[in-house]
Motif scaffolding. Structure first.
Motif, PDB file in Angstrom:
ATOM      1  N   ASP A   1     -13.530  88.566   2.793  1.00  0.00           N
ATOM      2  CA  ASP A   1     -12.807  87.950   1.679  1.00  0.00           C
ATOM      3  C   ASP A   1     -11.873  86.821   2.079  1.00  0.00           C
ATOM      4  O   ASP A   1     -11.688  85.870   1.339  1.00  0.00           O
ATOM      5  CB  ASP A   1     -12.004  89.002   0.908  1.00  0.00           C
ATOM      6  CG  ASP A   1     -12.903  89.973   0.181  1.00  0.00           C
ATOM      7  OD1 ASP A   1     -14.046  89.603  -0.117  1.00  0.00           O
ATOM      8  OD2 ASP A   1     -12.460  91.107  -0.082  1.00  0.00           O
ATOM      9  N   TRP A   2     -11.213  86.905   3.226  1.00  0.00           N
ATOM     10  CA  TRP A   2     -10.262  85.839   3.566  1.00  0.00           C
ATOM     11  C   TRP A   2     -10.175  85.595   5.066  1.00  0.00           C
ATOM     12  O   TRP A   2     -10.464  86.460   5.875  1.00  0.00           O
ATOM     13  CB  TRP A   2      -8.882  86.118   2.964  1.00  0.00           C
ATOM     14  CG  TRP A   2      -8.112  87.245   3.597  1.00  0.00           C
ATOM     15  CD1 TRP A   2      -8.169  88.557   3.264  1.00  0.00           C
ATOM     16  CD2 TRP A   2      -7.176  87.148   4.666  1.00  0.00           C
ATOM     17  NE1 TRP A   2      -7.333  89.276   4.064  1.00  0.00           N
ATOM     18  CE2 TRP A   2      -6.694  88.444   4.923  1.00  0.00           C
ATOM     19  CE3 TRP A   2      -6.697  86.092   5.431  1.00  0.00           C
ATOM     20  CZ2 TRP A   2      -5.769  88.691   5.917  1.00  0.00           C
ATOM     21  CZ3 TRP A   2      -5.766  86.358   6.427  1.00  0.00           C
ATOM     22  CH2 TRP A   2      -5.315  87.650   6.645  1.00  0.00           C
TER      23      TRP A   2
ATOM     24  N   HIS B   1     -10.002  82.017   0.835  1.00  0.00           N
ATOM     25  CA  HIS B   1     -10.213  83.303   0.176  1.00  0.00           C
ATOM     26  C   HIS B   1     -11.496  83.230  -0.641  1.00  0.00           C
ATOM     27  O   HIS B   1     -11.657  82.337  -1.469  1.00  0.00           O
ATOM     28  CB  HIS B   1      -9.032  83.646  -0.732  1.00  0.00           C
ATOM     29  CG  HIS B   1      -9.196  84.969  -1.420  1.00  0.00           C
ATOM     30  ND1 HIS B   1      -9.114  86.160  -0.750  1.00  0.00           N
ATOM     31  CD2 HIS B   1      -9.460  85.281  -2.706  1.00  0.00           C
ATOM     32  CE1 HIS B   1      -9.303  87.156  -1.595  1.00  0.00           C
ATOM     33  NE2 HIS B   1      -9.525  86.643  -2.800  1.00  0.00           N
ATOM     34  N   ARG B   2     -12.397  84.149  -0.398  1.00  0.00           N
ATOM     35  CA  ARG B   2     -13.657  84.200  -1.128  1.00  0.00           C
ATOM     36  C   ARG B   2     -13.468  85.093  -2.348  1.00  0.00           C
ATOM     37  O   ARG B   2     -13.173  86.274  -2.228  1.00  0.00           O
ATOM     38  CB  ARG B   2     -14.768  84.740  -0.232  1.00  0.00           C
ATOM     39  CG  ARG B   2     -16.133  84.643  -0.849  1.00  0.00           C
ATOM     40  CD  ARG B   2     -17.239  84.867   0.168  1.00  0.00           C
ATOM     41  NE  ARG B   2     -17.110  84.056   1.368  1.00  0.00           N
ATOM     42  CZ  ARG B   2     -17.475  82.778   1.466  1.00  0.00           C
ATOM     43  NH1 ARG B   2     -17.972  82.181   0.428  1.00  0.00           N
ATOM     44  NH2 ARG B   2     -17.322  82.128   2.592  1.00  0.00           N
ATOM     45  N   LEU B   3     -13.631  84.494  -3.529  1.00  0.00           N
ATOM     46  CA  LEU B   3     -13.456  85.232  -4.776  1.00  0.00           C
ATOM     47  C   LEU B   3     -14.664  86.108  -5.087  1.00  0.00           C
ATOM     48  O   LEU B   3     -14.515  87.262  -5.493  1.00  0.00           O
ATOM     49  CB  LEU B   3     -13.212  84.256  -5.921  1.00  0.00           C
ATOM     50  CG  LEU B   3     -11.998  83.338  -5.729  1.00  0.00           C
ATOM     51  CD1 LEU B   3     -11.984  82.243  -6.768  1.00  0.00           C
ATOM     52  CD2 LEU B   3     -10.720  84.153  -5.762  1.00  0.00           C
ATOM     53  N   ASP B   4     -15.848  85.549  -4.935  1.00  0.00           N
ATOM     54  CA  ASP B   4     -17.102  86.286  -5.103  1.00  0.00           C
ATOM     55  C   ASP B   4     -18.178  85.548  -4.307  1.00  0.00           C
ATOM     56  O   ASP B   4     -17.864  84.656  -3.523  1.00  0.00           O
ATOM     57  CB  ASP B   4     -17.472  86.455  -6.582  1.00  0.00           C
ATOM     58  CG  ASP B   4     -17.552  85.141  -7.333  1.00  0.00           C
ATOM     59  OD1 ASP B   4     -17.904  84.109  -6.731  1.00  0.00           O
ATOM     60  OD2 ASP B   4     -17.268  85.131  -8.545  1.00  0.00           O
ATOM     61  N   ALA B   5     -19.413  85.899  -4.527  1.00  0.00           N
ATOM     62  CA  ALA B   5     -20.492  85.317  -3.724  1.00  0.00           C
ATOM     63  C   ALA B   5     -20.640  83.814  -3.942  1.00  0.00           C
ATOM     64  O   ALA B   5     -21.105  83.100  -3.061  1.00  0.00           O
ATOM     65  CB  ALA B   5     -21.807  86.018  -4.040  1.00  0.00           C
ATOM     66  N   ASP B   6     -20.235  83.305  -5.096  1.00  0.00           N
ATOM     67  CA  ASP B   6     -20.429  81.893  -5.420  1.00  0.00           C
ATOM     68  C   ASP B   6     -19.163  81.046  -5.368  1.00  0.00           C
ATOM     69  O   ASP B   6     -19.250  79.821  -5.404  1.00  0.00           O
ATOM     70  CB  ASP B   6     -21.039  81.759  -6.828  1.00  0.00           C
ATOM     71  CG  ASP B   6     -22.405  82.410  -6.914  1.00  0.00           C
ATOM     72  OD1 ASP B   6     -23.163  82.317  -5.925  1.00  0.00           O
ATOM     73  OD2 ASP B   6     -22.698  83.020  -7.955  1.00  0.00           O
ATOM     74  N   ASN B   7     -17.987  81.660  -5.324  1.00  0.00           N
ATOM     75  CA  ASN B   7     -16.729  80.912  -5.443  1.00  0.00           C
ATOM     76  C   ASN B   7     -15.750  81.266  -4.340  1.00  0.00           C
ATOM     77  O   ASN B   7     -15.655  82.428  -3.936  1.00  0.00           O
ATOM     78  CB  ASN B   7     -16.073  81.210  -6.794  1.00  0.00           C
ATOM     79  CG  ASN B   7     -16.955  80.850  -7.952  1.00  0.00           C
ATOM     80  OD1 ASN B   7     -17.304  79.697  -8.108  1.00  0.00           O
ATOM     81  ND2 ASN B   7     -17.334  81.836  -8.754  1.00  0.00           N
ATOM     82  N   HIS B   8     -15.039  80.239  -3.868  1.00  0.00           N
ATOM     83  CA  HIS B   8     -13.967  80.473  -2.903  1.00  0.00           C
ATOM     84  C   HIS B   8     -12.853  79.448  -3.129  1.00  0.00           C
ATOM     85  O   HIS B   8     -13.060  78.404  -3.725  1.00  0.00           O
ATOM     86  CB  HIS B   8     -14.483  80.427  -1.464  1.00  0.00           C
ATOM     87  CG  HIS B   8     -14.843  79.072  -0.984  1.00  0.00           C
ATOM     88  ND1 HIS B   8     -16.055  78.485  -1.245  1.00  0.00           N
ATOM     89  CD2 HIS B   8     -14.144  78.164  -0.258  1.00  0.00           C
ATOM     90  CE1 HIS B   8     -16.087  77.284  -0.694  1.00  0.00           C
ATOM     91  NE2 HIS B   8     -14.937  77.063  -0.092  1.00  0.00           N
ATOM     92  N   VAL B   9     -11.672  79.784  -2.633  1.00  0.00           N
ATOM     93  CA  VAL B   9     -10.499  78.922  -2.715  1.00  0.00           C
ATOM     94  C   VAL B   9     -10.050  78.632  -1.290  1.00  0.00           C
ATOM     95  O   VAL B   9      -9.982  79.543  -0.459  1.00  0.00           O
ATOM     96  CB  VAL B   9      -9.357  79.604  -3.503  1.00  0.00           C
ATOM     97  CG1 VAL B   9      -8.116  78.759  -3.492  1.00  0.00           C
ATOM     98  CG2 VAL B   9      -9.789  79.923  -4.914  1.00  0.00           C
ATOM     99  N   ARG B  10      -9.734  77.363  -1.014  1.00  0.00           N
ATOM    100  CA  ARG B  10      -9.263  76.977   0.319  1.00  0.00           C
ATOM    101  C   ARG B  10      -8.017  76.121   0.163  1.00  0.00           C
ATOM    102  O   ARG B  10      -8.008  75.151  -0.597  1.00  0.00           O
ATOM    103  CB  ARG B  10     -10.341  76.201   1.059  1.00  0.00           C
ATOM    104  CG  ARG B  10      -9.945  75.783   2.457  1.00  0.00           C
ATOM    105  CD  ARG B  10     -11.129  75.109   3.148  1.00  0.00           C
ATOM    106  NE  ARG B  10     -10.758  74.531   4.408  1.00  0.00           N
ATOM    107  CZ  ARG B  10     -10.838  75.157   5.579  1.00  0.00           C
ATOM    108  NH1 ARG B  10     -11.274  76.386   5.630  1.00  0.00           N
ATOM    109  NH2 ARG B  10     -10.490  74.542   6.690  1.00  0.00           N
TER     110      ARG B  10
END
Length: 76
Positions: free
Chosen positions: A36-37, A56-65
């Protein structure tokens, strides 16, 4: 270092081998806590600049950096 932590040392040799110095060295580490992070700090000795990125990976398709670079005084 271990299965969660990687350390990278980069030494710029474009100045040649005749006078190596620490200003050509940069150090980067990556700590992957789980899927996840992760956090990735970096320090360049020549520029005396520190940067850090957190992902941080929110789900399989989305992440925040988030990225902060002290040397350029910028964040993304």
């Amino acid at each position: 270092m271990d299965d969660k932590t990687r350390l990278h040392l980069k030494y710029d040799l474009t100045g040649g081998f005749d006078r190596p110095d620490l200003k050509s060295l940069s150090v980067r580490a990556r700590y992957q806590h789980n899927d996840d992070w992760a956090v990735e700090p970096q320090y360049a000795l020549g520029a005396e600049s520190f940067s850090c990125a957190v992902e941080h990976r929110l789900d399989a398709d989305n992440h925040v950096r988030a990225h902060y670079d002290q040397g350029a005084n910028t964040g993304r």
